[in-house]
Design a protein around this motif. Sequence first.
Motif, PDB file in Angstrom:
ATOM      1  N   GLY A 153       0.799  -1.214   0.000  1.00 52.94           N
ATOM      2  CA  GLY A 153       0.000   0.000   0.000  1.00 52.94           C
ATOM      3  C   GLY A 153       0.830   1.259   0.000  1.00 52.94           C
ATOM      4  N   GLY A 154       0.161   2.336   0.338  1.00 49.28           N
ATOM      5  CA  GLY A 154       0.804   3.640   0.370  1.00 49.28           C
ATOM      6  C   GLY A 154      -0.016   4.648  -0.416  1.00 49.28           C
ATOM      7  N   PRO A 155       0.432   4.991  -1.614  1.00 51.39           N
ATOM      8  CA  PRO A 155       1.681   4.604  -2.289  1.00 51.39           C
ATOM      9  C   PRO A 155       2.918   5.064  -1.516  1.00 51.39           C
ATOM     10  N   GLY A 156       4.012   4.381  -1.731  1.00 49.80           N
ATOM     11  CA  GLY A 156       5.273   4.768  -1.120  1.00 49.80           C
ATOM     12  C   GLY A 156       5.625   4.010   0.138  1.00 49.80           C
ATOM     13  N   MET A 157       4.777   3.036   0.549  1.00 44.19           N
ATOM     14  CA  MET A 157       5.130   2.192   1.689  1.00 44.19           C
ATOM     15  C   MET A 157       6.087   1.096   1.200  1.00 44.19           C
ATOM     16  N   THR A 158       6.184  -0.022   1.911  1.00 39.13           N
ATOM     17  CA  THR A 158       7.134  -1.068   1.530  1.00 39.13           C
ATOM     18  C   THR A 158       6.533  -2.461   1.677  1.00 39.13           C
ATOM     19  N   VAL A 170      -6.860   1.008  11.511  1.00 34.46           N
ATOM     20  CA  VAL A 170      -5.709   0.582  10.712  1.00 34.46           C
ATOM     21  C   VAL A 170      -5.103  -0.697  11.274  1.00 34.46           C
ATOM     22  N   LEU A 171      -4.840  -0.731  12.577  1.00 31.44           N
ATOM     23  CA  LEU A 171      -4.315  -1.928  13.235  1.00 31.44           C
ATOM     24  C   LEU A 171      -4.790  -1.911  14.679  1.00 31.44           C
ATOM     25  N   ARG A 172      -5.695  -2.813  14.995  1.00 27.77           N
ATOM     26  CA  ARG A 172      -6.436  -2.745  16.253  1.00 27.77           C
ATOM     27  C   ARG A 172      -5.665  -3.358  17.423  1.00 27.77           C
ATOM     28  N   ALA A 197       7.749  -4.866  12.091  1.00 31.66           N
ATOM     29  CA  ALA A 197       7.733  -4.685  10.638  1.00 31.66           C
ATOM     30  C   ALA A 197       6.823  -3.532  10.236  1.00 31.66           C
ATOM     31  N   ILE A 198       5.740  -3.316  10.962  1.00 30.44           N
ATOM     32  CA  ILE A 198       4.838  -2.206  10.650  1.00 30.44           C
ATOM     33  C   ILE A 198       5.510  -0.877  10.975  1.00 30.44           C
ATOM     34  N   SER A 199       6.192  -0.832  12.097  1.00 32.12           N
ATOM     35  CA  SER A 199       6.929   0.385  12.450  1.00 32.12           C
ATOM     36  C   SER A 199       7.991   0.692  11.405  1.00 32.12           C
ATOM     37  N   ARG A 200       8.660  -0.353  10.926  1.00 27.93           N
ATOM     38  CA  ARG A 200       9.669  -0.172   9.885  1.00 27.93           C
ATOM     39  C   ARG A 200       9.042   0.389   8.607  1.00 27.93           C
ATOM     40  N   LEU A 249      -5.362  -3.443   8.283  1.00 33.01           N
ATOM     41  CA  LEU A 249      -4.279  -4.431   8.211  1.00 33.01           C
ATOM     42  C   LEU A 249      -4.765  -5.741   8.820  1.00 33.01           C
ATOM     43  N   SER A 250      -5.744  -6.333   8.157  1.00 31.59           N
ATOM     44  CA  SER A 250      -6.357  -7.556   8.679  1.00 31.59           C
ATOM     45  C   SER A 250      -5.390  -8.723   8.750  1.00 31.59           C
ATOM     46  N   GLN A 251      -4.307  -8.660   7.983  1.00 29.97           N
ATOM     47  CA  GLN A 251      -3.315  -9.734   8.049  1.00 29.97           C
ATOM     48  C   GLN A 251      -2.667  -9.821   9.432  1.00 29.97           C
TER      49      GLN A 251
END
Length: 348
Positions: free
Chosen positions: A81-86, A232-234, A243-246, A325-327
Amino acid sequence: MKKPIFFTLLIVLFFNCKEPAKEPIDTATSEAENYLSFTNRDDQFTGGIKMIPITTEKGTFKVWTKTVGHNPTKKVLLLHGGPGMTHEIYSCFDGYFPQESIEYIYYDQLGSYYSDRPDDLSLWTTERFVEEVEQVRKALKLDESNFYLLGQSWGGILAMEYALKYQKNLKGLIISNMMSSIPEYNAYAQEVLGPQLDPKVYEEIKLIEANQDFTNPRYGELLFNHYYTEHVLRMPVEEWPEAISRTFNHANNQVYVHMQGHSEFGITGDATLKDWDIKTRLKEIAVPTLVIGAKYDTMDPKHMEWMSKEVQNGRYLFCPNGSHLSQYDDQKNYFKGIIQFIRDTNKK
């Protein structure tokens, strides 16, 4: 009468020389070993990493990919996602895909942290990103016999646009946590999600946005502690996976702001995606498609359920505990649904 001694010896030798019984082959172990093997692969030296050249009107650049596992019929390219995320936002896939022998490819789009990051706003268009994905597909030798495309959030926009132009190359399409209309997403964010916040918090957020004071630390504080942890992330921010913080630390804000804008309550201002809408074209998508929505998502789950019925061969996966971020926050339902979709599509 006694048998001759040489006859007795022959009998002994005969029984001793019989071929020993063969151990049964453990096919599961064999498949797992093949899945993990780098033998005869051209990316063994780098452990699966390839820097793929991408041709654009502004020159040739390289994007980062990393292939995990090997399966000739199940290859999933992950669009972040993002755009521009990783790609780091998908790190938890390591916990689920390998035991299913699903090959998957991490990929940082042009402009993202591990890929080249040219400073040129003209490169950040949906059309160019679609052509980039097609070049990545060709470089990785993915085709309709094995190619699954999974895009989440902005990656979902990119996946839909790719399918509308190149679905002949796809075996399956997975649209995760993304609506097919930005105007309808804006309405959902501003008319449904915003008012669910504490009124004082929402008013302060709207005031900061009205003043375009997006660099104000208070804006990030309000979003993370009141909006992101709901939609976004519950989970508490301090418990978010590393990894999300990164991913947030590695974000390319130039790409993000140019296409998505500053606001987290819809896409507004001069952001190039603000009028994006392909809902009337969903019926053109014939490839098997899984659409994923979540109860607490920033995207309207009812709209995403509708999308699954608009495409010609669709299925809906609802994550009752999940958000954007359901994953991570509805992991069991998320991966169970994706894995079942891939299994079923592979049988066809």
